[in-house]
Design a protein around this motif. Sequence first.
Motif, PDB file in Angstrom:
ATOM      1  N   SER A   1      27.748  39.820  42.854  1.00 28.31           N
ATOM      2  CA  SER A   1      28.778  39.051  43.547  1.00 28.31           C
ATOM      3  C   SER A   1      28.300  38.730  44.962  1.00 28.31           C
ATOM      4  CB  SER A   1      30.083  39.847  43.614  1.00 28.31           C
ATOM      5  OG  SER A   1      29.890  41.041  44.353  1.00 28.31           O
TER       6      SER A   1
ATOM      7  N   ALA B   1      36.917  45.344  43.455  1.00 29.21           N
ATOM      8  CA  ALA B   1      36.659  44.181  42.592  1.00 29.21           C
ATOM      9  C   ALA B   1      35.571  44.497  41.582  1.00 29.21           C
ATOM     10  CB  ALA B   1      36.272  42.975  43.446  1.00 29.21           C
TER      11      ALA B   1
ATOM     12  N   PHE C   1      32.951  36.867  40.288  1.00 30.31           N
ATOM     13  CA  PHE C   1      33.827  37.487  39.303  1.00 30.31           C
ATOM     14  C   PHE C   1      34.629  36.412  38.553  1.00 30.31           C
ATOM     15  CE2 PHE C   1      33.347  40.751  42.645  1.00 30.31           C
ATOM     16  CZ  PHE C   1      32.791  41.764  41.874  1.00 30.31           C
ATOM     17  N   LYS C   2      35.167  36.782  37.393  1.00 27.96           N
ATOM     18  CA  LYS C   2      35.947  35.834  36.610  1.00 27.96           C
ATOM     19  C   LYS C   2      37.259  35.462  37.293  1.00 27.96           C
ATOM     20  CE  LYS C   2      34.294  36.537  31.893  1.00 27.96           C
ATOM     21  NZ  LYS C   2      34.685  36.861  30.502  1.00 27.96           N
ATOM     22  N   LYS C   3      37.700  36.302  38.209  1.00 21.64           N
ATOM     23  CA  LYS C   3      38.889  36.005  39.001  1.00 21.64           C
ATOM     24  C   LYS C   3      38.487  35.951  40.472  1.00 21.64           C
ATOM     25  CE  LYS C   3      42.302  36.402  35.843  1.00 21.64           C
ATOM     26  NZ  LYS C   3      43.430  35.478  35.627  1.00 21.64           N
TER      27      LYS C   3
ATOM     28  N   LEU D   1      37.023  44.088  37.920  1.00 21.84           N
ATOM     29  CA  LEU D   1      36.913  42.704  37.475  1.00 21.84           C
ATOM     30  C   LEU D   1      35.602  42.444  36.732  1.00 21.84           C
ATOM     31  CD1 LEU D   1      38.203  40.785  40.627  1.00 21.84           C
ATOM     32  CD2 LEU D   1      39.515  41.589  38.651  1.00 21.84           C
TER      33      LEU D   1
ATOM     34  N   LEU E   1      45.227  42.088  38.540  1.00 22.31           N
ATOM     35  CA  LEU E   1      44.425  40.867  38.402  1.00 22.31           C
ATOM     36  C   LEU E   1      43.562  40.922  37.145  1.00 22.31           C
ATOM     37  CD1 LEU E   1      43.710  38.175  39.818  1.00 22.31           C
ATOM     38  CD2 LEU E   1      41.848  39.389  40.969  1.00 22.31           C
ATOM     39  N   ALA E   2      42.941  42.086  36.906  1.00 17.27           N
ATOM     40  CA  ALA E   2      42.091  42.260  35.722  1.00 17.27           C
ATOM     41  C   ALA E   2      42.895  42.137  34.435  1.00 17.27           C
ATOM     42  CB  ALA E   2      41.391  43.612  35.779  1.00 17.27           C
TER      43      ALA E   2
ATOM     44  N   VAL F   1      38.804  36.465  44.466  1.00 21.09           N
ATOM     45  CA  VAL F   1      39.386  37.328  45.476  1.00 21.09           C
ATOM     46  C   VAL F   1      39.115  36.705  46.841  1.00 21.09           C
ATOM     47  CG1 VAL F   1      39.365  39.629  46.535  1.00 21.09           C
ATOM     48  CG2 VAL F   1      39.053  39.386  44.061  1.00 21.09           C
TER      49      VAL F   1
ATOM     50  N   MET G   1      43.986  44.996  42.103  1.00 26.49           N
ATOM     51  CA  MET G   1      42.845  44.578  41.282  1.00 26.49           C
ATOM     52  C   MET G   1      43.100  44.828  39.801  1.00 26.49           C
ATOM     53  SD  MET G   1      40.273  43.188  42.925  1.00 26.49           S
ATOM     54  CE  MET G   1      39.717  43.045  44.634  1.00 26.49           C
ATOM     55  N   GLN G   2      43.751  45.923  39.482  1.00 25.41           N
ATOM     56  CA  GLN G   2      44.080  46.206  38.091  1.00 25.41           C
ATOM     57  C   GLN G   2      45.007  45.132  37.529  1.00 25.41           C
ATOM     58  OE1 GLN G   2      45.074  50.398  37.019  1.00 25.41           O
ATOM     59  NE2 GLN G   2      44.502  50.872  39.127  1.00 25.41           N
TER      60      GLN G   2
ATOM     61  N   ASN H   1      45.248  40.091  33.967  1.00 24.15           N
ATOM     62  CA  ASN H   1      45.747  38.709  33.925  1.00 24.15           C
ATOM     63  C   ASN H   1      47.222  38.591  34.306  1.00 24.15           C
ATOM     64  OD1 ASN H   1      43.281  37.461  33.083  1.00 24.15           O
ATOM     65  ND2 ASN H   1      43.639  38.249  31.014  1.00 24.15           N
TER      66      ASN H   1
END
Length: 349
Positions: free
Chosen positions: A125, A112, A296-298, A116, A91-92, A300, A88-89, A94
């Motif tokens: 969410s 998440a 979330f902006k990304k 995120l 992903l956060a 999962v 997750m880190q 980018n």
Amino acid sequence: MEIKIIVDAMGGDFAPKEIVLGAIKALKKDRNLKIILVGDEKLINPLLEQESSDLNVEVVHTDQFITMEESPKAAIKEKSKASINLAMQLLAENQGDALVSAGSTGATILSAAKFLPVIPGIERSALATVLPTARLHPGNHGISLLIDVGATLHCTAKQLVHFAYMGSYYVSHVLEIPRPRVALLNNGTEETKGGEVLVKTYRYLKEAPNLNFIGNIEGTDILKGTADVIVTEGFVGNIVLKTLEGASEILKHAGRYAYRKRLTWKVGLALLSSGVRQLKKRTDYSEYGGAPILGFKKLVIKAHGRSNAKAIANAIGVARQSVEQNIAEHIGDSIIEFNKQHRLDFIDI
């Protein structure tokens, strides 16, 4: 364009072997894909070394992971380098475009939420799941999306409306069902059914732009194919999901019992074998690629805990398609537009 999918290699009943094999399967199918496997390199690298060296894969090492038996809240806090936290880190930061995990649902959602950012305008969410349905209604595609099934236990009307938008966009662009029919799960079809929250939600959904809202549906309609998106709060959705899973297990047990008990039943089941195989395929979670966590902006994707390589490969495929469709940005645009139209009304919902 290269798309990077981060995969929690240590999450799931059959991790890391089936997770890594699923990643390899996805990479062989799509050469424009890069996969970042997060987990114990001592277990992952031998599996990768059995394949050709030109796979576009990276391993980020950690020897910490969260089991299904652990308390998600405690584990997320105490194991800062657990594979899901580290994934997750990344992903956060980018370093990837989406994430796939077959690990603990609670831990995945909490991680998440910890790392995120949410889409602007969204308060909560939602975890969605794809259900197989009967084709009893015109235009039905044999599947529907139930949202939420556990991320947000109790919701306001505003949050339920947001779930409807998130689910509708996901179904239309990822599951490729044009103009999906959106319904609100209730204890009756009348507009005035349910408590205050559901009555308000009905009113707002009825007026919502760009939503094909068809009204309330009851529990008996869930598997009939009445709607393509079924909106409910997480507490109710989780009970529905667990009930359906329990019913599926009972049917499997009954079939095995019938097969062993009498010769005539055994012959009957043999004659039905072709239909049973088709039914099994339609109800097989590995076919649908997992459950999206939206808001979330990304993106999962939560794959089933018992996922095999095929299920993981399909989950990666769904994540890739979601990135291509820019799901988060388009959901955000829809939410902002709806919030603008009802900014004064939201004071009391």
